[in-house]
Structures are given as C-alpha cells and as structure tokens.
Design an enzyme around this catalytic site. Structure first.
Site, PDB file in Angstrom:
ATOM      1  CD  GLU A 181       6.862   7.309   9.166  1.00 60.77           C
ATOM      2  OE1 GLU A 181       6.948   6.108   9.474  1.00 60.77           O
ATOM      3  OE2 GLU A 181       5.986   7.755   8.412  1.00 60.77           O
ATOM      4  CD  GLU A 371       7.099   9.251   3.896  1.00 61.45           C
ATOM      5  OE1 GLU A 371       6.329   8.307   4.150  1.00 61.45           O
ATOM      6  OE2 GLU A 371       8.324   9.192   4.064  1.00 61.45           O
TER       7      GLU A 371
HETATM    8  C1  GAL Z   1       6.484   5.546   5.762  1.00 63.36           C
HETATM    9  C2  GAL Z   1       7.924   5.533   5.324  1.00 63.36           C
HETATM   10  C3  GAL Z   1       8.092   5.424   3.839  1.00 63.36           C
HETATM   11  C4  GAL Z   1       7.096   4.498   3.177  1.00 63.36           C
HETATM   12  C5  GAL Z   1       5.700   4.689   3.711  1.00 63.36           C
HETATM   13  C6  GAL Z   1       4.687   3.715   3.191  1.00 63.36           C
HETATM   14  O1  GAL Z   1       6.374   5.183   7.077  1.00 63.36           O
HETATM   15  O2  GAL Z   1       8.542   6.721   5.741  1.00 63.36           O
HETATM   16  O3  GAL Z   1       9.415   5.088   3.597  1.00 63.36           O
HETATM   17  O4  GAL Z   1       7.519   3.210   3.197  1.00 63.36           O
HETATM   18  O5  GAL Z   1       5.700   4.617   5.088  1.00 63.36           O
HETATM   19  O6  GAL Z   1       4.697   2.534   3.895  1.00 63.36           O
END
Ligand code: GAL
Length: 460
Positions: A181, A371
């Site tokens: 990101e 994710e």
């Molecule tokens: C994403 C990030 C993760 C985690 C997730 C939840 O943006 O890559 O590290 O924190 O959000 O907030």
C-alpha cells in the site's frame, strides 16, 4: 443522497463453497513485521521509524508501543502451526528492513537473516507457501534521518535492501510483493502525519510518492533478475469513491479523491505515467515538482500479479477549506450505514466493483486479494470469542469475490488480514483484526469463532 446497495443479512453461508473458487485458488493469511514481531532490539535489530514514532506523545492510541507486539519473533512456530491448523496454505509476512540492515544500508545483520530463514524453513516444513513483502511500512530510522522516502537516495537504499533479501531468501521464496500500500505509507506518513514518520504537508509527499513509484518498478526488475521462477506482485489499497450528492462540485471532489486512492500508483506501473484530472491543482504541482513526464518508462513494470486490499468504500463531498484536495469524507457513522470498529464502511458490492475495475485496466494479468478483513470489538468470554460480525463480513466479501471471479476477473487468491490480533499502527492494540485473539499481557492465543469458521470452510 446517493443510494448504496447493501447486501445485509443474506443467508450466505450455504452459498459459499470452497470448491467454487477452483482447485488452484490460494487461501492464506497475512501479517507484517512491525505489527507482529516485537523483539525490537533483539539480536542486533536496528530501530525503525515506528519505534521512534511510538515514543512521541499522543501519536498512538493508549500510548501503545510496537516493541514487544505479539512476539512473533519468538512464537513464530506456534503461529505457523495455527496457520496450518486453520487450513490455510499461504503465509504472507514482511521483512523488517532494520532487522537485516540495522543502519538501513551497509552492514548485514546475520542474526536477522537467520530469523527469516527459520520462518521460511518452518513454512516449507509445514507445507505453507511463503509470500514475502519487501516493504510493509517500517523504514529503518537511520534512513529517515537522511530524509526517508522523501530522499532522492531512496532508490539506491531500496535496491540494496532488495538485493540482500533476494540473495538470502530467493532460493526458497518464489512469491514476492514489492510494496505494501504505497498510498497508505506516503499519505499517512508524509502528508497527514498520522503514521510514522509523522510528516505533514505536501513538500515531502510529492517526492515520497515519486520515489515509491520508482522503487516499486525497480524492485520488480531486481527480483526478476535475481530469483529464478519468481512470481512478482505489489499490493495496492483501493476504495470505491462515491460522491455524497450528484451536485457537480461533489462529483468533481470524488474524482480527485479517486485519483489519489485508486489511480496514483497503478497507472504509472502500467506505463501510463501519472494520472491527471482536469483542474486538480495538486496533480499539476506533482508533475512540476517531480518532472514526472520524464519517468514514465522507469515507473513501469510488468507485474505477474497485482495485490488488492479493500477495507472500505468512501463517500466524498466538496469541502473548500481543505487545501488543494478540497474534499472531505462523510463518515459511514454519519450516513448510518454498516461499519467496522474502525468506522470503515462495510460494502461488499463495492469490493466486487473494485475487483472488476482493476481488472478492466488491461495489462493486469492476475489479481490476488493480498489482505482482507475487519476490526470488531471482540470480547473474550469464558475462553471463547463469538465474533459473528467478522464471520458475516468474510462471508459477504468472499461472496462478492466469487461474483467477480465468475464474471471473468482472474483472481488467484485471498489472504485474510490477519492471523492474530496485532499492533494496528496508530490505533495501538485496541483495533483487533485477528482470526486469533491475543492477550497482549500474557501473549495467550485463543482462536476466535471466525478462525474456526475458516477452518470448517477450508476443510469441508
Ligand atoms: C492495511 C495495512 C495493514 C493493516 C490493515 C488494517 O492498510 O496494510 O498493515 O494495518 O490495513 O488496518
């Protein structure tokens, strides 16, 4: 008000069948070094920008520190066993740059390399495919002292770091994610001051974006040259942006935010150069600042897959007070739509649309959801966490993914954020995203009902 379609309370459980995703679909979990490892100064690790940032008053909720975190450094064997026991086959983790290069460049810390070798070997031993993220937001503090992502030396530093990683792990690791990101760490860290290193304004944001774009592509080229049979991707955040009303000023404001949230990093990667939006003075400044037109070729790289991470949809209205961007969010709570403990709008239909949209770019060969997950206020009661909200969230989002897949979007996998509760950046330990609950005082792990739900779903 724009109407948002919600698919609430659908009886989805029976519709979800692992087989429908296909035999080659990758199911996994993701974690990140700064959020999970702890052991911040063990075995020669140098400090990262998050160790430094956490010391500043008022930056992190509850004055939480990432120093011990959830101690993955010492408990990796147990945690990997949990991954296996829940039925997953992919484990995504990131490398702490300052663990292997304590000063950011120069001297390699052999003990740091040895730790990741142990993690990788344990994955392979358990039959888990390791996915390595090179950069998940924890720059060595030593490099921040020389400007960090805003420094023109960044590409040189990142090249060195990447080379050390590919040399050490490339014989066994074949799946690589270059950046996590980039819009997240450049905007939160170098413009809004909410994340490490806490810089505000535009002056550092422009070069940080530019350097991240160069590192993203160059990192890809380097892994390609160094690791035989590598599958290379990079992970983007994405959020559907909806104008609050159909008034022209709201529509234009939404377009500006959409450029920042969804276009700024993928379009240069695909060889299209920086995106532009008529009348968006921020982007005009960006072009002038970075003489961006010169770099189109160097920011391009043909990734094997694009990682997508969609945590919320956002509704935007015109707001003349906000410099350059002239837009602000109308929060989910204000609009009274379903949201998570982070206040993030739950909208699986918008996830479906984002998957289709990134696929339609052309030039994207494969999408992996690197994710996906949600925070809810989990309570441990009599040794059990009945996190029905999270189960429902996954059911809805997987259902949406399946729809996109059936429409022809080439989606190769789904990685849950995240395995265990962990250090959630500026939210500290309050926001809990894990399939496994962690008591941060005792480090006791308890599988939540959502973890069991995944186990049953994956093993059915
Ligand atoms: C994403 C990030 C993760 C985690 C997730 C939840 O943006 O890559 O590290 O924190 O959000 O907030």
């Amino acid at each position: 008000m724009v109407k948002i379609e919600l698919c609430q309370n659908l009886p989805l459980q029976h519709l979800l069948n692992k087989e429908a995703f296909g035999p080659n679909f990758h199911w996994g979990v993701a974690i990140a070094a700064a959020q999970n490892e702890g052991a911040w100064n063990t075995d020669g690790r140098g400090p990262s920008i998050w160790d430094q940032f956490a010391r500043r008053q008022g930056k992190i909720k509850g004055s939480a520190k990432p120093f011990e975190s959830v101690d993955f450094y010492h408990r990796y064997k147990d945690d990997l066993l949990l991954v296996k026991a829940l039925g997953f086959s992919v484990f995504r983790f990131s490398v702490s740059w300052s663990r292997i290069l304590p000063e950011g460049i120069g001297r390699v810390n052999k003990d740091g390399i040895a730790f990741y070798n142990r993690v990788i070997d344990e994955c392979l031993h358990l039959g888990l495919i390791p996915y390595v993220t090179l950069y998940h937001w924890d720059l060595p503090q030593a490099l921040q002292q020389d400007g960090g992502w805003a420094s023109h030396q960044m590409l040189k530093w990142f090249t060195r770091f990447t080379q050390v990683c590919t040399d050490a792990f490339g014989d066994r690791v074949k799946h690589w994610i270059i950046l996590n990101e980039p819009m997240g760490f450049t905007s939160l860290g170098y413009m809004l001051g909410k994340h490490a290193p806490g810089k505000t304004g535009l002056q550092q944001f422009f070069p940080a974006v530019h350097n991240a774009l160069l590192c993203q592509a160059e990192g890809g080229r380097l892994v390609r040259a160094s690791v035989s049979g590598a599958k290379i991707g990079t992970s983007f955040s994405c959020s559907e942006v909806v104008p609050y009303t159909n008034r022209e000023e709201d529509v234009q404001a939404a377009k500006r935010i959409d450029l920042l949230l969804n276009r700024l990093f993928i379009e240069p990667l695909l060889g299209r150069g920086y995106p532009q939006e008529p009348g968006f003075t921020l982007m005009d400044k960006m072009h002038i600042h970075n003489k961006a037109w010169k770099y189109t070729e160097r920011m391009q790289f043909n990734m094997d897959f694009i990682g997508l991470q969609n945590y919320f949809a956002t509704t935007i209205r015109y707001n003349p007070i906000i410099p350059y961007i002239q837009a602000s969010e109308v929060k989910a709570a204000v609009r009274k739509v379903p949201h998570t403990a982070m206040g993030w709008e739950i909208n699986p239909d918008s996830f479906y649309r984002m998957l289709r949209r990134f696929w339609r770019y052309g030039g994207v060969k494969e999408i992996m959801v690197t994710e996906s997950g949600a925070a809810f206020p989990d309570q441990l009661q009599a040794g059990r966490i009945a996190d029905q909200d999270r189960i429902h969230y996954f059911q809805q989002y997987l259902h949406a993914l399946l729809r996109a897949k059936k429409d022809g979007v080439n989606i190769s996998g789904y990685l849950v954020w995240t395995l265990t509760d962990n250090f959630e950046w500026s939210e500290g330990y309050k926001a809990r995203f894990g399939l496994v609950h962690v008591d941060v005082k005792t480090q006791l792990r308890t599988i939540k009902d959502s973890g069991y739900w995944f186990r049953d779903f994956l093993q059915a």
